[in-house]
Motif scaffolding. Structure first.
Motif: not given
Length: 314
Positions: A280-287
């Protein structure tokens, strides 16, 4: 335009003081010459005194010359000392000197700028140590990170080739495109994790498609330029030197061309981030993580982020 009488007198007195030994000797010679013209009677009476005067003038001249020589020696020694200080402000580091210099650079610093490949040493030592010191000193800390873009396959592949060509044979895990991606993702994860544990930490992460061949670490006191092989010679530049300012400007220019991540709304992370939290972290960072990364791969990224091995202690 003629000089005023007062100015001429000042210049004359200054000249006489600078050349006092010559003035005294010349005056003594004139006195002796006048005595010789006056006659034998007067000359016999004070000839011995005039001789002493001339001898005194010679002694005075010798002492004045010694004083000038001593001043010249002091000036030369001061110049040599300044030159030696300049040499120590920019010097080469080898072996254990690199880690010692990095340790000194972390002491009481309120900022750190890093540019390199994937930031292994940054995760293993720099971030945790700087955060710990900031917490102990109750002060703010600014960190700027510039690493290889994990979403740029071409850049990851190029960096892997570079490490294969110039890396160390002792690397337990061979460098590949996949490993480069994981290492960079681990640095992003570590930045987010530490940011959530220190409110006074201002941390920026920039992702670059340009593959670096050197690593740059800048603190408030110095800049240290290293290579991926700790066995190679590194460079230490003290703050206040022109080269330090050049590095500051150059690294800012590189960051301006890279992709900056917005970490403000990152997914909250637990002390031991779960696979779902990381995804979820990388999804929200656009990665968003590549589809071929398994849960085991994500667990490896977490391990690299929080328990990275210090490359200088291998």
């Amino acid at each position: 335009m003629t000089a005023e009488p007062g100015h001429r007198l000042e210049r004359a007195l200054a000249w006489a003081i600078r050349n006092s030994d010559g003035v005294v000797a010349f005056t003594g010679a004139v006195v002796v010459g006048l005595l010789d013209l006056v006659g034998d009677t007067v000359a016999e009476r004070i000839g011995s005194g005039a001789t002493l005067l001339v001898l005194a003038a010679l002694v005075y001249g010798t002492l004045a010359d010694r004083r000038r020589r001593a001043a010249d020696i002091r000036d030369a020694m001061a110049g040599t000392r300044r030159a030696l200080e300049g040499m120590t402000a920019v010097r080469e580091l080898a072996g254990s000197e690199v880690e010692q210099a990095l340790a000194r650079a972390r002491q009481d610093t309120d900022r750190w700028v890093f540019k390199g490949g994937t930031g292994t040493y940054l995760r293993a030592v720099t971030l945790p140590e700087c955060v710990r010191e900031a917490q102990r000193g109750r002060r703010a800390l600014t960190v700027k990170i510039d690493i290889v873009h994990p979403g740029d396959e071409r850049a990851c592949r190029a960096y892997a080739r570079f490490r294969q060509a110039f890396g160390r044979p002792s690397d337990a895990e061979p460098w590949s495109t996949g490993r480069t991606r994981k290492e960079s993702l681990a640095t992003v994860l570590a930045a987010c994790w530490y940011r959530q544990r220190l409110d006074t930490l201002e941390i920026d992460v920039h992702l670059s498609s340009v593959v670096p061949t050197l690593r740059y670490d800048l603190s408030a006191s110095c800049a240290i330029v290293t290579q991926d092989d700790p066995g190679r010679v590194s460079l230490y530049v003290e703050k206040g030197r022109a080269l330090y300012d050049y590095y500051v400007t150059d690294l800012h220019h590189y960051r301006e061309q890279a992709v900056k991540l917005d970490l403000r709304d990152a997914e909250p992370l637990s002390d031991e981030p779960t696979v779902d939290e990381v995804r979820r972290l990388f999804e929200r960072l656009g990665l968003p993580l590549p589809a071929d990364l398994t849960d085991r791969d994500v667990g490896e990224i977490v391990d690299k982020a929080l328990r990275a091995e210090n490359p200088y202690r291998r």
